[in-house]
Write a protein that holds these residues in place. Structure first.
Motif, short mmCIF file in Angstrom:
data_model
loop_
_atom_site.label_atom_id
_atom_site.label_comp_id
_atom_site.label_asym_id
_atom_site.label_seq_id
_atom_site.Cartn_x
_atom_site.Cartn_y
_atom_site.Cartn_z
N LEU A 49 34.44 26.85 42.73
CA LEU A 49 35.00 28.20 42.78
C LEU A 49 35.00 28.86 41.41
CD1 LEU A 49 37.94 27.68 45.30
CD2 LEU A 49 35.82 28.96 45.66
N LEU A 50 35.24 28.07 40.37
CA LEU A 50 35.21 28.62 39.01
C LEU A 50 33.80 29.10 38.66
CD1 LEU A 50 36.71 29.18 36.38
CD2 LEU A 50 36.20 26.85 35.66
N TYR A 89 31.44 37.53 38.14
CA TYR A 89 31.83 38.33 36.97
C TYR A 89 30.59 38.86 36.26
CZ TYR A 89 33.80 39.75 32.52
OH TYR A 89 34.15 40.49 31.40
N ILE A 90 29.63 37.98 36.03
CA ILE A 90 28.41 38.37 35.31
C ILE A 90 27.62 39.41 36.10
CG2 ILE A 90 26.18 37.52 34.47
CD1 ILE A 90 27.67 34.83 33.92
N GLU A 91 27.53 39.21 37.41
CA GLU A 91 26.80 40.16 38.25
C GLU A 91 27.46 41.53 38.24
OE1 GLU A 91 26.60 38.37 42.08
OE2 GLU A 91 24.89 37.08 41.58
N LYS A 92 28.78 41.56 38.38
CA LYS A 92 29.51 42.82 38.40
C LYS A 92 29.51 43.50 37.03
CE LYS A 92 31.24 42.57 42.67
NZ LYS A 92 31.10 43.61 43.72
N ASN A 140 45.19 32.68 33.09
CA ASN A 140 44.75 34.04 32.71
C ASN A 140 43.24 34.24 32.88
OD1 ASN A 140 47.35 34.86 32.04
ND2 ASN A 140 47.15 34.25 29.90
N ILE A 141 42.70 33.65 33.93
CA ILE A 141 41.29 33.83 34.24
C ILE A 141 41.11 34.97 35.24
CG2 ILE A 141 39.31 32.73 35.39
CD1 ILE A 141 40.22 30.09 34.10
N SER A 153 37.84 36.02 30.21
CA SER A 153 38.16 34.64 29.84
C SER A 153 37.42 33.64 30.71
CB SER A 153 39.68 34.40 29.95
OG SER A 153 40.18 34.89 31.17
N VAL A 154 36.94 34.08 31.89
CA VAL A 154 36.19 33.19 32.77
C VAL A 154 34.91 32.69 32.08
CG1 VAL A 154 34.76 34.94 33.92
CG2 VAL A 154 35.45 32.88 35.17
#
Length: 209
Positions: free
Chosen positions: A90-91, A98-101, A149-150, A170-171
């Motif tokens: 899931l991480l 995140y990278i795609e968005k 805080n991810i 932070s992810v």
């Protein structure tokens, strides 16, 4: 010898203690997160004191002003959080989303995904041992990543398909990599390994401390 920061006013001391404790408890301080924004600014303004303080404790503090993230890691590699295999998956999915968005947004815009998008990525893996992502597993993982805080959930019930989840930069620091394209490729490769069943371990170490 007493650190210079502790010779300042009582208010400065309290700000330092609050920010330091948040870092120790959550590993990440994020500029975009409302309840850590002031701590982030204070750390940036007093970075030399924080570097000195955490060095004494055996930690390395990494400040990335481009991403607006302060990260804490243990110099000796101890105290790592052990993630279950499903949490690791899931991480990785969250990083990929995140990278795609992020590519579609300006730097000032928040990255928000829907729970359904997480399910879609998970389904693509076709994991035989756990083909469907159940509500309890998802809810527990979101709670865990929120603690560090991810991410944060915008809607209360994260199990609903249209529930919104805000992912913080932070992810990207859970497994550090300086190049977003390299991260993207590494995540895809990792996801493919999971899909092919080549990851045999039930647990993995995360790079959070």
């Amino acid at each position: 010898m007493e650190m210079e920061i502790f010779k300042e006013s009582q208010v400065q001391k309290e700000k330092f203690r609050a920010a330091a404790n948040k870092l120790l408890n959550s590993c990440f301080i994020v500029k975009k997160k409302e309840d850590t924004r002031n701590d982030y600014i204070f750390i940036i303004q007093n970075k030399e004191f924080f570097v000195e303080y955490f060095d004494l404790l055996g930690y390395k503090i990494e400040i990335n002003e481009n991403q607006g993230v302060v990260a804490l890691t243990n110099i000796n590699g101890t105290g790592r959080l052990r993630l279950k295999k499903i949490e690791s998956i899931l991480l990785l999915i969250l990083r990929l989303l995140y990278i795609e968005k992020r590519k579609e947004l300006s730097l000032t815009e928040d990255v928000v995904v829907l729970t359904d998008e997480i399910h879609q990525k998970y389904s693509m893996l076709k994991i035989e041992a756990k083909s469907n992502l159940d509500k309890t597993t998802l809810r527990d993982a979101i709670r865990l990543f929120k603690r560090y805080n991810i991410l944060t959930n915008i809607d209360r019930d994260v199990t609903l398909s249209d529930a919104r989840i805000k992912i913080y930069p932070s992810v990207l620091f859970a497994v550090p990599n300086d190049n977003l394209n390299s991260i993207y490729e590494a995540i895809n490769e990792k996801l493919n390994k999971y899909a092919m069943g080549s990851e045999s371990s039930d647990d993995e170490e995360a790079d959070q401390d």
